[in-house]
Design a protein around this motif. Structure first.
Motif, mmCIF file in Angstrom:
data_model
loop_
_atom_site.group_PDB
_atom_site.id
_atom_site.type_symbol
_atom_site.label_atom_id
_atom_site.label_comp_id
_atom_site.label_asym_id
_atom_site.label_seq_id
_atom_site.Cartn_x
_atom_site.Cartn_y
_atom_site.Cartn_z
ATOM 1 N N GLY A 139 0.797 -1.209 0.000
ATOM 2 C CA GLY A 139 0.000 0.000 0.000
ATOM 3 C C GLY A 139 0.834 1.266 0.000
ATOM 4 O O GLY A 139 0.379 2.325 0.454
ATOM 5 N N LEU A 140 2.011 1.190 -0.550
ATOM 6 C CA LEU A 140 2.938 2.325 -0.569
ATOM 7 C C LEU A 140 2.431 3.434 -1.495
ATOM 8 O O LEU A 140 1.953 3.169 -2.595
ATOM 9 N N GLN A 141 2.575 4.696 -1.052
ATOM 10 C CA GLN A 141 2.299 5.850 -1.896
ATOM 11 C C GLN A 141 3.490 6.795 -1.854
ATOM 12 O O GLN A 141 3.943 7.173 -0.770
ATOM 13 N N VAL A 142 3.999 7.139 -3.026
ATOM 14 C CA VAL A 142 5.098 8.099 -3.144
ATOM 15 C C VAL A 142 4.645 9.155 -4.136
ATOM 16 O O VAL A 142 4.315 8.834 -5.279
ATOM 17 N N LYS A 143 4.645 10.425 -3.716
ATOM 18 C CA LYS A 143 4.042 11.458 -4.550
ATOM 19 C C LYS A 143 4.764 12.786 -4.387
ATOM 20 O O LYS A 143 5.143 13.174 -3.275
ATOM 21 N N GLY B 256 9.969 -5.878 -3.694
ATOM 22 C CA GLY B 256 9.143 -6.706 -2.818
ATOM 23 C C GLY B 256 7.906 -6.008 -2.300
ATOM 24 O O GLY B 256 7.428 -6.300 -1.204
ATOM 25 N N CYS B 257 7.356 -5.088 -3.089
ATOM 26 C CA CYS B 257 6.198 -4.310 -2.645
ATOM 27 C C CYS B 257 4.927 -4.760 -3.364
ATOM 28 O O CYS B 257 4.974 -5.224 -4.501
ATOM 29 N N ASP B 258 3.788 -4.580 -2.702
ATOM 30 C CA ASP B 258 2.489 -4.889 -3.296
ATOM 31 C C ASP B 258 1.584 -3.664 -3.143
ATOM 32 O O ASP B 258 1.451 -3.115 -2.051
ATOM 33 N N GLY B 259 0.992 -3.235 -4.267
ATOM 34 C CA GLY B 259 0.050 -2.130 -4.200
ATOM 35 C C GLY B 259 0.680 -0.760 -4.107
ATOM 36 O O GLY B 259 0.134 0.126 -3.444
ATOM 37 N N ASP C 65 13.363 1.916 -10.448
ATOM 38 C CA ASP C 65 13.581 0.486 -10.644
ATOM 39 C C ASP C 65 12.543 -0.300 -9.838
ATOM 40 O O ASP C 65 12.329 -0.013 -8.655
ATOM 41 N N ILE C 66 11.930 -1.299 -10.491
ATOM 42 C CA ILE C 66 10.924 -2.128 -9.824
ATOM 43 C C ILE C 66 11.369 -3.583 -9.902
ATOM 44 O O ILE C 66 11.707 -4.068 -10.984
ATOM 45 N N SER C 67 11.368 -4.284 -8.786
ATOM 46 C CA SER C 67 11.719 -5.708 -8.787
ATOM 47 C C SER C 67 10.866 -6.450 -7.767
ATOM 48 O O SER C 67 10.499 -5.903 -6.717
ATOM 49 N N ALA C 68 10.521 -7.693 -8.094
ATOM 50 C CA ALA C 68 9.799 -8.594 -7.186
ATOM 51 C C ALA C 68 8.578 -7.927 -6.570
ATOM 52 O O ALA C 68 8.283 -8.108 -5.390
ATOM 53 N N SER C 69 7.860 -7.143 -7.368
ATOM 54 C CA SER C 69 6.716 -6.385 -6.859
ATOM 55 C C SER C 69 5.475 -6.649 -7.695
ATOM 56 O O SER C 69 5.560 -7.036 -8.862
ATOM 57 N N THR C 70 4.308 -6.413 -7.103
ATOM 58 C CA THR C 70 3.042 -6.645 -7.788
ATOM 59 C C THR C 70 2.116 -5.447 -7.601
ATOM 60 O O THR C 70 2.209 -4.706 -6.616
ATOM 61 N N ASN C 71 1.207 -5.282 -8.574
ATOM 62 C CA ASN C 71 0.166 -4.257 -8.488
ATOM 63 C C ASN C 71 0.759 -2.871 -8.240
ATOM 64 O O ASN C 71 0.481 -2.213 -7.236
ATOM 65 N N VAL C 72 1.578 -2.448 -9.195
ATOM 66 C CA VAL C 72 2.272 -1.165 -9.090
ATOM 67 C C VAL C 72 1.728 -0.204 -10.143
ATOM 68 O O VAL C 72 1.570 -0.565 -11.309
ATOM 69 N N ARG C 73 1.450 1.034 -9.735
ATOM 70 C CA ARG C 73 1.050 2.098 -10.663
ATOM 71 C C ARG C 73 2.095 3.206 -10.613
ATOM 72 O O ARG C 73 2.453 3.679 -9.530
ATOM 73 N N ASN D 231 1.763 -7.184 -12.973
ATOM 74 C CA ASN D 231 0.676 -6.207 -12.866
ATOM 75 C C ASN D 231 1.201 -4.806 -12.570
ATOM 76 O O ASN D 231 0.960 -4.227 -11.504
ATOM 77 N N VAL D 232 1.924 -4.267 -13.538
ATOM 78 C CA VAL D 232 2.464 -2.914 -13.444
ATOM 79 C C VAL D 232 1.808 -2.058 -14.525
ATOM 80 O O VAL D 232 1.801 -2.443 -15.703
ATOM 81 N N HIS D 233 1.282 -0.915 -14.132
ATOM 82 C CA HIS D 233 0.614 -0.016 -15.065
ATOM 83 C C HIS D 233 1.315 1.339 -15.017
ATOM 84 O O HIS D 233 1.330 2.011 -13.980
ATOM 85 N N ILE D 234 1.901 1.712 -16.150
ATOM 86 C CA ILE D 234 2.701 2.935 -16.256
ATOM 87 C C ILE D 234 2.018 3.862 -17.254
ATOM 88 O O ILE D 234 1.705 3.446 -18.381
ATOM 89 N N SER D 235 1.777 5.119 -16.864
ATOM 90 C CA SER D 235 1.099 6.037 -17.771
ATOM 91 C C SER D 235 1.567 7.466 -17.539
ATOM 92 O O SER D 235 2.017 7.833 -16.457
ATOM 93 N N ASN D 236 1.462 8.262 -18.605
ATOM 94 C CA ASN D 236 1.777 9.691 -18.546
ATOM 95 C C ASN D 236 3.188 9.941 -18.002
ATOM 96 O O ASN D 236 3.384 10.687 -17.044
ATOM 97 N N ILE D 237 4.148 9.303 -18.645
ATOM 98 C CA ILE D 237 5.554 9.482 -18.302
ATOM 99 C C ILE D 237 6.234 10.277 -19.411
ATOM 100 O O ILE D 237 6.126 9.926 -20.594
ATOM 101 N N ALA D 238 6.928 11.333 -19.037
ATOM 102 C CA ALA D 238 7.784 12.065 -19.968
ATOM 103 C C ALA D 238 9.212 11.607 -19.715
ATOM 104 O O ALA D 238 9.795 11.898 -18.679
ATOM 105 N N CYS D 239 9.759 10.848 -20.657
ATOM 106 C CA CYS D 239 11.072 10.217 -20.504
ATOM 107 C C CYS D 239 12.061 10.846 -21.479
ATOM 108 O O CYS D 239 11.788 10.926 -22.677
ATOM 109 N N GLY D 240 13.195 11.278 -20.969
ATOM 110 C CA GLY D 240 14.242 11.776 -21.837
ATOM 111 C C GLY D 240 14.924 13.012 -21.268
ATOM 112 O O GLY D 240 14.250 13.890 -20.724
ATOM 113 N N PRO D 241 16.280 13.009 -21.351
ATOM 114 C CA PRO D 241 17.106 11.955 -21.935
ATOM 115 C C PRO D 241 17.129 10.711 -21.046
ATOM 116 O O PRO D 241 16.606 10.719 -19.937
#
Length: 260
Positions: free
Chosen positions: A19-23, A39-42, A63-71, A92-102
């Protein structure tokens, strides 16, 4: 936190958090990864502003590893390595609205290093842009590994002068001397839909480099149009090796996909 090699630290690491939130954080010039999720969920990660110089090595954004249900959504990531990297044991990783670069784009992997077994599934990357990145959307695995990467969707992606916009690489090896092994992480059920923009690459714009023993299967491309940012000097091309799938309304044409 110390880095994986015991030297340069990761700026912010979360392990075994549910249930981690980082904002709303701003990160500047981490010595190694900026944010690590293990190793995180949600987890819900949003509105991060992550920046490092384009020449800074191993400064991954998230970086995401060994984790589930990540937005991960609504972030700006400009670094010297992957904007986002998705490692083994993640689903179950959902990534959206990312501005990447460089940076090196968004990568699934690397997977299967040193003969390891990795599993990644249920990944979606959508509504994101890649501006002057070394790579765009990439799946990378080492020879000799095992496991799978499957059920992956890249949709509504914009490239602005990206070097290598679309890559599957089952022969990933950043070293001068690389193993020549037949085993490979199985890559299947990958969909590309609504990818548009420009490339500055001199190599293949769309590159599926898959294993002869463990080929890529069910690669689906629809509504993909990537033009050269400098058509007077180079054109966009596609390359496939042991990749099975279909392509509809795709430029450059991906006639090299094995259609069965």
């Amino acid at each position: 936190f110390q880095g994986d090699d015991g030297s340069r630290p990761t700026a912010l690491r979360f392990s075994q958090c549910n249930g981690l939130q980082v904002k709303g954080l701003k990160h500047r010039n981490s010595q190694q990864n900026h944010v690590s999720i293990n190793g995180c969920d949600g987890a819900d990660i949003s509105n991060l502003d992550i920046r490092a110089t384009a020449t800074s090595p191993n400064t991954d954004g998230i970086d995401i590893s060994a984790s589930t249900n990540v937005r991960i959504h609504d972030c700006l990531v400009a670094t010297g390595d992957d904007c986002i990297a998705i490692k083994g044991g993640t689903s179950n990783v959902h990534i959206s609205n990312i501005a990447c670069g460089p940076g090196h784009g968004i990568s699934i992997g690397s997977l299967g290093e040193a003969g390891g077994h990795d599993q990644v599934e249920g990944i979606s990357i959508t509504n994101s842009s890649f501006t002057r990145t070394e790579n765009g959307v990439r799946i990378k695995t080492w020879q000799g590994g095992s496991g799978f990467a499957k059920n992956i969707t890249f949709s509504r992606i914009t490239f602005v002068a990206a070097d290598n916009p679309v890559i599957i690489d089952q022969y990933y090896c950043p070293h001068k001397k690389c193993a020549d092994k037949t085993f490979a992480v199985k890559i299947s059920d990958v969909r590309y839909s609504g990818l548009h923009g420009t490339s500055i690459g001199k190599q293949a714009t769309i590159n599926f480099s898959c294993s002869e023993v463990v080929p890529c299967t069910n690669i689906v491309m629809d509504d993909v149009d990537i033009e050269s940012a400098d058509p007077s000097h180079h054109s966009t091309t596609a390359h496939c090796n042991n990749a099975h799938g279909t392509a509809h309304a795709v430029h450059p044409p991906v006639n090299c996909l094995i259609n069965h």
